[in-house]
Design a protein around this motif. Structure first.
Motif, mmCIF file in Angstrom:
data_model
loop_
_atom_site.group_PDB
_atom_site.id
_atom_site.type_symbol
_atom_site.label_atom_id
_atom_site.label_comp_id
_atom_site.label_asym_id
_atom_site.label_seq_id
_atom_site.Cartn_x
_atom_site.Cartn_y
_atom_site.Cartn_z
ATOM 1 N N ARG A 13 0.838 -1.189 0.000
ATOM 2 C CA ARG A 13 0.000 0.000 0.000
ATOM 3 C C ARG A 13 0.878 1.246 0.000
ATOM 4 O O ARG A 13 1.938 1.275 0.627
ATOM 5 C CB ARG A 13 -0.917 0.016 1.228
ATOM 6 N N LYS A 14 0.411 2.254 -0.664
ATOM 7 C CA LYS A 14 1.162 3.504 -0.712
ATOM 8 C C LYS A 14 0.998 4.232 0.623
ATOM 9 O O LYS A 14 -0.126 4.463 1.063
ATOM 10 C CB LYS A 14 0.647 4.373 -1.857
ATOM 11 N N PRO A 15 2.106 4.592 1.290
ATOM 12 C CA PRO A 15 1.988 5.298 2.572
ATOM 13 C C PRO A 15 1.259 6.626 2.403
ATOM 14 O O PRO A 15 1.423 7.322 1.393
ATOM 15 C CB PRO A 15 3.450 5.517 3.001
ATOM 16 N N LEU A 16 0.472 6.983 3.379
ATOM 17 C CA LEU A 16 -0.264 8.239 3.295
ATOM 18 C C LEU A 16 0.675 9.434 3.317
ATOM 19 O O LEU A 16 0.310 10.521 2.853
ATOM 20 C CB LEU A 16 -1.260 8.327 4.448
ATOM 21 N N ALA A 17 1.896 9.244 3.812
ATOM 22 C CA ALA A 17 2.863 10.342 3.798
ATOM 23 C C ALA A 17 3.341 10.650 2.395
ATOM 24 O O ALA A 17 3.705 11.778 2.077
ATOM 25 C CB ALA A 17 4.064 9.996 4.687
ATOM 26 N N ALA A 18 3.348 9.647 1.516
ATOM 27 C CA ALA A 18 3.881 9.812 0.154
ATOM 28 C C ALA A 18 2.766 10.194 -0.799
ATOM 29 O O ALA A 18 2.429 9.468 -1.713
ATOM 30 C CB ALA A 18 4.547 8.522 -0.303
ATOM 31 N N ARG A 19 2.197 11.376 -0.575
ATOM 32 C CA ARG A 19 1.054 11.788 -1.391
ATOM 33 C C ARG A 19 1.412 12.818 -2.447
ATOM 34 O O ARG A 19 0.556 13.270 -3.178
ATOM 35 C CB ARG A 19 -0.057 12.346 -0.486
ATOM 36 N N VAL A 94 -5.847 14.169 -2.989
ATOM 37 C CA VAL A 94 -4.887 14.133 -4.093
ATOM 38 C C VAL A 94 -5.608 13.827 -5.397
ATOM 39 O O VAL A 94 -6.779 13.463 -5.408
ATOM 40 C CB VAL A 94 -3.807 13.052 -3.856
ATOM 41 N N SER A 95 -4.877 13.986 -6.512
ATOM 42 C CA SER A 95 -5.418 13.587 -7.804
ATOM 43 C C SER A 95 -5.520 12.068 -7.878
ATOM 44 O O SER A 95 -4.853 11.346 -7.133
ATOM 45 C CB SER A 95 -4.514 14.093 -8.938
ATOM 46 N N GLY A 96 -6.342 11.591 -8.792
ATOM 47 C CA GLY A 96 -6.425 10.152 -9.002
ATOM 48 C C GLY A 96 -7.692 9.524 -8.500
ATOM 49 O O GLY A 96 -7.987 8.371 -8.817
ATOM 50 N N SER A 97 -8.458 10.232 -7.668
ATOM 51 C CA SER A 97 -9.763 9.756 -7.224
ATOM 52 C C SER A 97 -9.682 8.328 -6.679
ATOM 53 O O SER A 97 -8.838 8.004 -5.863
ATOM 54 C CB SER A 97 -10.764 9.846 -8.382
ATOM 55 N N THR A 98 -10.536 7.449 -7.186
ATOM 56 C CA THR A 98 -10.661 6.098 -6.644
ATOM 57 C C THR A 98 -9.364 5.304 -6.759
ATOM 58 O O THR A 98 -9.049 4.486 -5.882
ATOM 59 C CB THR A 98 -11.789 5.350 -7.377
ATOM 60 N N TYR A 99 -8.610 5.527 -7.831
ATOM 61 C CA TYR A 99 -7.326 4.831 -7.991
ATOM 62 C C TYR A 99 -6.403 5.138 -6.819
ATOM 63 O O TYR A 99 -5.817 4.237 -6.205
ATOM 64 C CB TYR A 99 -6.673 5.239 -9.312
ATOM 65 N N SER A 100 -6.276 6.415 -6.473
ATOM 66 C CA SER A 100 -5.389 6.807 -5.381
ATOM 67 C C SER A 100 -5.892 6.282 -4.042
ATOM 68 O O SER A 100 -5.117 5.818 -3.205
ATOM 69 C CB SER A 100 -5.263 8.332 -5.328
ATOM 70 N N TYR A 101 -7.222 6.348 -3.831
ATOM 71 C CA TYR A 101 -7.776 5.846 -2.577
ATOM 72 C C TYR A 101 -7.489 4.350 -2.428
ATOM 73 O O TYR A 101 -7.136 3.875 -1.340
ATOM 74 C CB TYR A 101 -9.284 6.085 -2.520
ATOM 75 N N ALA A 102 -7.659 3.600 -3.520
ATOM 76 C CA ALA A 102 -7.416 2.156 -3.477
ATOM 77 C C ALA A 102 -5.942 1.855 -3.206
ATOM 78 O O ALA A 102 -5.613 0.918 -2.467
ATOM 79 C CB ALA A 102 -7.851 1.513 -4.791
ATOM 80 N N TYR A 103 -5.038 2.648 -3.785
ATOM 81 C CA TYR A 103 -3.602 2.419 -3.590
ATOM 82 C C TYR A 103 -3.226 2.614 -2.117
ATOM 83 O O TYR A 103 -2.430 1.859 -1.557
ATOM 84 C CB TYR A 103 -2.818 3.393 -4.466
ATOM 85 N N HIS A 104 -3.806 3.618 -1.483
ATOM 86 C CA HIS A 104 -3.511 3.869 -0.081
ATOM 87 C C HIS A 104 -4.191 2.860 0.846
ATOM 88 O O HIS A 104 -3.639 2.493 1.881
ATOM 89 C CB HIS A 104 -3.969 5.277 0.311
ATOM 90 N N ALA A 105 -5.385 2.407 0.488
ATOM 91 C CA ALA A 105 -6.179 1.594 1.420
ATOM 92 C C ALA A 105 -6.120 0.100 1.151
ATOM 93 O O ALA A 105 -6.138 -0.701 2.094
ATOM 94 C CB ALA A 105 -7.636 2.050 1.383
ATOM 95 N N LEU A 106 -6.089 -0.320 -0.128
ATOM 96 C CA LEU A 106 -6.305 -1.719 -0.462
ATOM 97 C C LEU A 106 -5.130 -2.382 -1.174
ATOM 98 O O LEU A 106 -5.139 -3.594 -1.380
ATOM 99 C CB LEU A 106 -7.566 -1.856 -1.326
ATOM 100 N N GLY A 107 -4.140 -1.621 -1.603
ATOM 101 C CA GLY A 107 -2.966 -2.223 -2.211
ATOM 102 C C GLY A 107 -2.848 -1.985 -3.698
ATOM 103 O O GLY A 107 -3.784 -1.530 -4.367
ATOM 104 N N GLU A 108 -1.654 -2.322 -4.231
ATOM 105 C CA GLU A 108 -1.289 -1.972 -5.596
ATOM 106 C C GLU A 108 -2.118 -2.715 -6.649
ATOM 107 O O GLU A 108 -2.562 -2.131 -7.640
ATOM 108 C CB GLU A 108 0.196 -2.265 -5.809
#
Length: 486
Positions: A13-19, A94-108
Motif C-alpha cells: 500500500r502507498k503510505p499516506l505520507a507519500a502523497r 490528491v489527484s487520481g480519485s478512486t485509484y489513489s484511494y485504493a492504492y492507499h487503502a487496499l494495495g497496488e
C-alpha cells in the motif's frame, strides 16, 4: 537495492505520507486554483447531462406517478457513494480519485483493477457523450439555422444494427478537441467555463419546471402506487445512471484550495443540487401531462421538449431546451476528460505509467501531455464508433469505483484510525456496507457482453501492470515505500 518480492508488490500500500510534493517521493504537484463553488459545479456538470432530458420517457412507463419516489431512491443510492467519497476525499486530497484511494487503502493490485474501471468510465463516457452531443447539435442547427451536416460527416463508419453510416462523426471530434484546448489553458479557466455552462443548463431546466407547473394538475398523481414496488425499483435502476458523475469532484483533489474542507462540501453540495433539480423536473413533468403520454413515440424521441411544446403550443421553449441539452453535454465531456487526465497523472507519478504522464506544464501547472493524448484517443473513438457500443461499459467502471470507495472507508477506519478526517461518514459502518450491497445489486443486472468487454479491457491493463508497471513503481524504492523524504 534488493528486488521486491512479487507477492509484496501486489499487496503493498502507498503510505499516506507519500502523497506528492515537489522533490519528494510523490513527485510533482498540480497548481491549487479551484474554489469550493467551482468544484461543486464540476460535480453538477458531470452529472446533469442528457439523462434528465430523456429519462422520464423511460422511467414513467415503469413507475407511473411514483417515478418521483424512484428519483429519491436512485438519489439515495448515489448519495451513499457520495458520502463515502466525501470521507476519503477529505482524508486523501490528491489527484487520481478512486485509484489513489485504493492504492492507499487496499494495495497496488486492487489499485490497478480500479484504474482499469475509472479509465474505462471516464474515457468511454467522454466518447459516448460526444457522439450524443453531435446528434443534438445537428438537430439544433437544423431547426434554428436550417443547416445540417451531411450524413457522411455526422455519423461513424461503424454500423450499429440497421442504423446509418458515414465517414466520420465530425462534430463529436470537434467537441473533444475544443474541450482539450480549454483543459490545456488551465484548470481554473476550465472550471470557470464549466460553471457558466452548468448555470445555463440549470436555468434551462428551471424553465421547464416553471412551464410544467403552469399546467400542473393534481389528479395526474392519482393511482400513485399502481405500478407497485417492482415498478418503482425498475424505474430507479434506469434513473440511477443519471446520477453518475458525482465522483468527478474527487479527481480534482490536488487542484483545490483548502481541499480537506472544500472536497466534502463540494460533493455533498453537488448531490443536493442534482437531487433537487431532478425531483422538481419529475414532479413538473408528471403533473403537466398524463403518465400514459410518456410512452408516445414523440416523447421517446424528443424528451422534455415535447412536453413544453404541448403546454405552450410553440416550438420556441422546446428549442431553448434543446440548446440547454447541447450545453449540458458539452460540460459533461469537459469534466470527464478532465477526470481522465488527472487519473493518468496520478498513475504516472506513482510509476505505473511512463514518467511523461506525470509532467506538469510549468506555466499552467496542468498535465498537458496527458490532455493531448487522452483527447486524441477519445476523439478517434467518438469519430468512428457509435455510442450504442459504448454506454453499457461505462456502468461497470462506475459501480466498481463506488464499491472500492466504500471498502476503502471500512479498511482505513481499521488500519488508520488516527488519520485526520475532516468529514466522517455518518451511520458507519452501515452506510459503506449498504453502498456495496446496492452497487453489487445493480451490477448483477448488466448483460454478459458488457462483462466480456470489461474483462478484456481489465486483462490488458493487468498485463501491462505485470509486465511493466510493477517493475517501475515508485514503491520499489525502500524510502518511498516507508513514506520518507517528503
Amino acid at each position: 537495492m534488493a528486488p521486491v518480492p512479487f507477492r509484496t508488490q501486489l499487496l503493498r500500500r502507498k503510505p499516506l505520507a507519500a502523497r506528492g510534493g515537489p522533490g519528494g517521493p510523490g513527485g510533482p504537484e498540480l497548481g491549487r486554483s479551484i474554489g469550493t463553488f467551482s468544484l461543486m459545479m464540476f460535480g453538477v456538470g458531470a452529472t446533469v447531462g442528457t439523462g434528465i432530458f430523456f429519462v422520464l420517457q423511460e422511467a414513467v412507463p415503469d413507475a407511473g406517478p411514483a417515478v418521483v419516489v424512484s428519483f429519491l431512491v436512485a438519489g439515495l443510492a448515489a448519495g451513499l457513494s457520495a458520502i463515502c467519497y466525501a470521507e476519503l476525499a477529505s482524508a486523501i486530497p490528491v489527484s487520481g480519485s478512486t485509484y489513489s484511494y485504493a492504492y492507499h487503502a487496499l494495495g497496488e493490485l486492487v489499485a490497478m483493477v480500479i484504474a482499469a474501471c475509472v479509465l474505462l468510465e471516464y474515457g468511454v463516457s467522454s466518447a459516448a457523450v460526444a457522439v450524443g452531443w453531435s446528434g443534438y447539435f445537428n438537430e439544433l442547427t437544423g431547426s434554428v439555422l436550417g443547416v445540417r451536416l451531411p450524413q457522411e460527416l455526422s455519423v461513424s463508419p461503424v454500423p450499429y444494427e440497421d442504423g446509418p453510416t458515414g465517414w466520420i462523426n465530425l462534430p463529436a471530434v470537434v467537441l473533444v478537441l475544443l474541450c482539450m484546448l480549454l483543459l490545456v489553458r488551465g484548470a481554473s479557466e476550465s472550471a470557470r467555463v464549466n460553471t457558466v455552462m452548468v448555470l445555463i443548463k440549470l436555468a434551462v431546466l428551471g424553465l421547464f419546471v416553471v412551464v410544467g407547473f403552469s399546467a400542473f394538475e393534481v389528479d395526474r398523481f392519482d393511482a400513485f402506487w399502481a405500478a407497485g414496488a417492482a415498478g418503482v425499483s425498475a424505474a430507479a435502476a434506469t434513473i440511477f445512471f443519471s446520477f453518475i458523475g458525482l465522483d468527478a469532484v474527487s479527481t480534482a483533489g490536488e487542484e483545490v484550495r483548502d481541499p480537506q474542507r472544500a472536497l466534502p462540501r463540494a460533493i455533498m453540495g453537488a448531490l443536493a443540487v442534482v437531487i433537487t433539480v431532478y425531483v422538481l423536473v419529475a414532479i413538473a413533468g408528471v403533473g403537466a401531462q398524463p403518465a400514459s403520454e410518456f410512452e408516445s413515440p414523440e416523447q421517446q424521441e424528443a424528451g422534455l421538449s415535447v412536453i413544453l411544446q404541448n403546454i405552450t403550443g410553440s416550438s420556441i421553449p422546446g428549442t431553448v431546451l434543446a440548446a440547454g441539452a447541447v450545453i449540458s453535454i458539452f460540460s459533461v465531456t469537459l469534466v470527464t476528460l478532465y477526470g481522465q487526465t488527472r487519473i493518468l497523472f496520478a498513475m504516472g507519478r506513482d510509476g505505473m505509467l511512463p514518467s511523461r504522464f506525470a509532467r506538469v506544464n510549468p506555466r499552467t501547472l496542468t498535465p498537458t501531455y496527458n490532455t493531448v493524448v487522452v483527447a486524441i484517443v477519445v476523439a478517434l473513438v467518438a469519430g468512428f464508433v457509435p455510442s450504442d457500443y459504448l454506454w453499457d461499459t461505462v456502468s461497470i467502471g462506475t459501480l466498481g469505483a463506488f464499491i472500492v470507495v466504500a471498502l476503502g472507508v471500512l479498511v482505513l477506519r481499521r488500519t488508520q484510525p488516527d488519520l485526520e478526517r475532516p468529514f466522517r461518514v455518518p451511520g458507519y459502518p452501515v452506510t459503506p456496507v449498504l453502498t456495496v450491497v446496492v452497487c453489487v445489486y445493480i451490477l448483477s443486472g448488466l448483460p454478459a457482453v458488457t462483462w466480456a468487454i470489461f474483462g478484456t479491457w481489465l486483462a490488458i491493463v493487468l498485463a501491462f501492470y505485470l509486465l511493466w508497471g510493477r517493475r517501475h513503481a515508485r514503491l520499489n524504492d525502500p524510502a518511498t515505500a516507508r513514506g520518507e523524504g517528503v
